[in-house]
Design a protein around this motif. Structure first.
Motif, PDB file in Angstrom:
ATOM      1  N   ASP B 137       0.804  -1.220   0.000  1.00 31.94           N
ATOM      2  CA  ASP B 137       0.000   0.000   0.000  1.00 31.94           C
ATOM      3  C   ASP B 137       0.838   1.272   0.000  1.00 31.94           C
ATOM      4  O   ASP B 137       0.333   2.355   0.280  1.00 31.94           O
ATOM      5  CB  ASP B 137      -0.966  -0.016   1.183  1.00 31.94           C
ATOM      6  CG  ASP B 137      -2.019  -1.104   1.003  1.00 31.94           C
ATOM      7  OD1 ASP B 137      -2.611  -1.176  -0.095  1.00 31.94           O
ATOM      8  OD2 ASP B 137      -2.210  -1.908   1.939  1.00 31.94           O
ATOM      9  N   ALA B 138       2.110   1.131  -0.332  1.00 35.88           N
ATOM     10  CA  ALA B 138       2.957   2.325  -0.435  1.00 35.88           C
ATOM     11  C   ALA B 138       2.763   2.953  -1.812  1.00 35.88           C
ATOM     12  O   ALA B 138       2.272   2.305  -2.742  1.00 35.88           O
ATOM     13  CB  ALA B 138       4.413   1.931  -0.231  1.00 35.88           C
ATOM     14  N   TYR B 139       3.142   4.205  -1.942  1.00 38.79           N
ATOM     15  CA  TYR B 139       3.147   4.855  -3.257  1.00 38.79           C
ATOM     16  C   TYR B 139       4.562   4.772  -3.836  1.00 38.79           C
ATOM     17  O   TYR B 139       5.542   4.712  -3.076  1.00 38.79           O
ATOM     18  CB  TYR B 139       2.692   6.311  -3.140  1.00 38.79           C
ATOM     19  CG  TYR B 139       1.196   6.419  -3.023  1.00 38.79           C
ATOM     20  CD1 TYR B 139       0.396   6.414  -4.167  1.00 38.79           C
ATOM     21  CD2 TYR B 139       0.576   6.470  -1.779  1.00 38.79           C
ATOM     22  CE1 TYR B 139      -0.982   6.486  -4.068  1.00 38.79           C
ATOM     23  CE2 TYR B 139      -0.805   6.539  -1.671  1.00 38.79           C
ATOM     24  CZ  TYR B 139      -1.581   6.542  -2.822  1.00 38.79           C
ATOM     25  OH  TYR B 139      -2.940   6.601  -2.733  1.00 38.79           O
ATOM     26  N   GLU B 141       6.676   6.816  -4.980  1.00 36.20           N
ATOM     27  CA  GLU B 141       7.687   7.783  -4.516  1.00 36.20           C
ATOM     28  C   GLU B 141       8.236   7.444  -3.129  1.00 36.20           C
ATOM     29  O   GLU B 141       9.237   8.012  -2.710  1.00 36.20           O
ATOM     30  CB  GLU B 141       7.105   9.206  -4.514  1.00 36.20           C
ATOM     31  CG  GLU B 141       5.975   9.414  -3.551  1.00 36.20           C
ATOM     32  CD  GLU B 141       5.233  10.734  -3.815  1.00 36.20           C
ATOM     33  OE1 GLU B 141       5.659  11.761  -3.281  1.00 36.20           O
ATOM     34  OE2 GLU B 141       4.243  10.721  -4.570  1.00 36.20           O
ATOM     35  N   GLN B 142       7.562   6.517  -2.429  1.00 40.24           N
ATOM     36  CA  GLN B 142       8.055   6.118  -1.105  1.00 40.24           C
ATOM     37  C   GLN B 142       9.071   4.980  -1.184  1.00 40.24           C
ATOM     38  O   GLN B 142       9.559   4.518  -0.173  1.00 40.24           O
ATOM     39  CB  GLN B 142       6.877   5.691  -0.217  1.00 40.24           C
ATOM     40  CG  GLN B 142       5.880   6.810   0.059  1.00 40.24           C
ATOM     41  CD  GLN B 142       4.646   6.321   0.793  1.00 40.24           C
ATOM     42  OE1 GLN B 142       3.918   5.481   0.305  1.00 40.24           O
ATOM     43  NE2 GLN B 142       4.418   6.849   1.977  1.00 40.24           N
TER      44      GLN B 142
END
Ligand SMILES: Nc1ncnc2c1ncn2[C@@H]1O[C@H](COP(=O)(O)OP(=O)(O)O)[C@@H](O)[C@H]1O
Ligand SMILES: [Mg+2]
Lengths: 227, 245
Positions: B137-139, B141-142
């Motif tokens: 569930d990270a984006y 850019e992370q």
């Protein structure tokens, strides 16, 4: 010489101002909805390989950006009348404003489309997405996210510019003010009040766009990027 | 038993950009479960060859067959082709506005009509494969560059392609991050995935290649097993592996 302000007779007529403010919001809402769609389609059309469509879209944008809004409103108003159509002042105003904001939306959306790297599009094509799916997921939605701040300030400007439609007697906020000041002979007070009403409307609209942005762009919400 | 026909065949492929001849009669083939490593100097036409296989470029003449489909046919079903072929680029090109899970789910849901719940499970499985389970569930850019590239590989794998194409997928990465991506590709090879890999990592190439194709000025200059990397026959390849180490 002294400033002698008396708001009482003006404030007495608050239901009129309320009606005017509601109509201003309705006008803005219709124009943004229609103009937003027209402008987005037009931005797509300007990138079309069909030269006629591309030229038509470019011509529309230039025509609108280089003429005054009031003249555009009169053109729609008298234009529709001369070919025998009778619409309410509200409808004519909404259509004219939509045509106007559509052109500005087209310019903003075009910048948004151009900001999408081709690598993104190829990645999506490589995943077997159809043309429409690529357009929707990888071009349109990210482009709107990118230009959302410019788009929404344009929409707030449109709401303020809708004041000009008082000229064709759409009964929005400024038209109400024109009426109230001639009725009460308290012109300065009336327009002070009306200016304050517009400030409130602007703030309401900005807040609404901010909230909508949080719903539409969960990434911004999660990562705390401001809109 | 008759030998199975190769999954990817390039047969005398010619391709020019304007006056620039980029592919000058390129032929090679990749059998099922094969790993073909494509090497050559920058500008020798490696990327163009890969892009032709997935029909991102149209060839001028010759033939390309992928999974029994003629890629250079004018009526090629592009979406069917691209369901069979996965491609990963140097720039990972994850969709920035979507979470890693959504990136992976997008194609299975919209192309194959998979249910969201099933697609999310698939995303979790694919991410586990590339060692990124905790990033569901990270984006993008992370994530670090290496993690983004592994997620991009997982996104391709989720479509269950028959052939994977890799175009210098570690060139944008720091040396420390390169290893984690190469490990993922090595695991795929061990699983029997058919792959065409463009890379400048000679150690990796030596370890993974079943076949090596050395391109030079738009031509297949030398081809063979991984052994040509250690005992090149042509001076050009000798010079390339000498300097390209
Ligand atoms: N779309 C294009 N238009 C014009 N020239 C291109 C295009 N793509 C690649 N080229 C040129 O073709 C040659 C081969 O490029 P490429 O296949 O990317 O080589 P490599 O991947 O081996 O470095 C280069 O000279 C490059 O500039
Ligand atoms: Mg290249």
């Amino acid at each position: 010489m002294g400033l002698n302000l008396d708001f009482s007779v003006v404030l007495e007529r608050w239901p009129l101002f309320l009606d005017g403010a509601v109509m201003t919001l309705e006008l803005a809402f219709m124009a943004i909805l229609i103009g937003g769609a027209v402008g987005t389609l037009c931005a797509v059309g300007r990138g079309s390989s069909n030269r006629f469509i591309a030229a038509l879209c470019a011509g529309y944008v230039e025509a609108i950006r280089n003429t005054p809004l009031l003249v555009q409103i009169f053109l729609v108003y008298f234009g529709l009348a001369s070919i025998g159509f009778k619409f309410s002042a509200f409808s004519v105003a909404a259509v004219a404003l939509a045509i106007n904001v559509g052109a500005y939306t087209a310019e903003i959306m075009r910048a948004g489309f151009e900001s999408i790297p081709t690598g993104q599009i190829e990645a999506a094509e490589g995943l077997a997405l159809s043309r429409v799916q690529v357009y929707w997921h990888v071009i349109l939605l990210p482009a709107i996210e990118k230009v959302y701040p410019s788009l929404t300030s344009q929409f707030v400007l449109l709401m303020l510019a809708s004041s000009v439609t008082s000229q064709i007697s759409a009964e929005e906020l400024t038209a109400v003010a024109n009426y109230v000041q001639s009725d009460t002979y308290r012109a300065f007070e009336t327009y002070i009040l009306v200016a304050l009403c517009y400030v409130v409307l602007s703030l309401v609209l900005r807040a609404a766009f901010w909230a909508l942005g949080l719903i539409l762009f969960p990434r911004r919400r999660r990562l705390g990027t401001s809109l | 038993m008759m030998q199975e026909s190769p999954l990817v065949v390039l047969d005398r492929v010619y391709k020019s950009f304007g006056a620039l001849k980029v592919l000058d009669g390129v032929s090679f083939s990749v059998g099922r479960g094969d790993v073909l490593v494509l090497i050559g100097r920058s500008g020798s036409g490696k990327s163009t060859a890969l892009r032709c296989i997935d029909r991102f470029e149209k060839i001028d003449s010759g033939e390309i067959h992928v999974c029994g489909r003629r890629v250079d046919a004018p009526d090629i079903d592009l979406r069917a082709l691209r369901q069979d072929v996965g491609i990963v680029f140097q720039s990972y090109n994850l969709f920035p506005h979507l979470t890693i899970a959504q990136n992976i789910m997008l194609a299975p849901v919209s192309v194959k009509g998979m249910h969201k719940a099933a697609a999310r499970e698939l995303a979790a499985t694919m991410l586990a494969k590339v060692g990124l389970s905790e990033k569901l569930d990270a984006y993008p850019e992370q994530l670090s560059g290496g993690q983004q590239q592994r997620a991009a590989i997982a996104r391709s794998l989720a479509m269950q392609p028959k052939v994977m194409l890799f175009d210098e997928v570690t060139s944008a990465l720091d040396p420390q991050l390169t290893g984690e991506v190469l490990k993922v590709i090595e695991a795929l090879a061990a699983d029997g995935m058919t792959m065409v890999i463009v890379t400048h990592e000679m150690g990796f190439a030596r370890g993974i290649a079943r076949h090596v194709v050395f391109m030079h000025e738009g031509k297949v200059h030398e081809a063979g097993t991984a052994s040509i990397l250690t005992t090149p026959a042509t001076p050009e390849l000798a010079q390339f592996v000498g300097t390209g180490l």
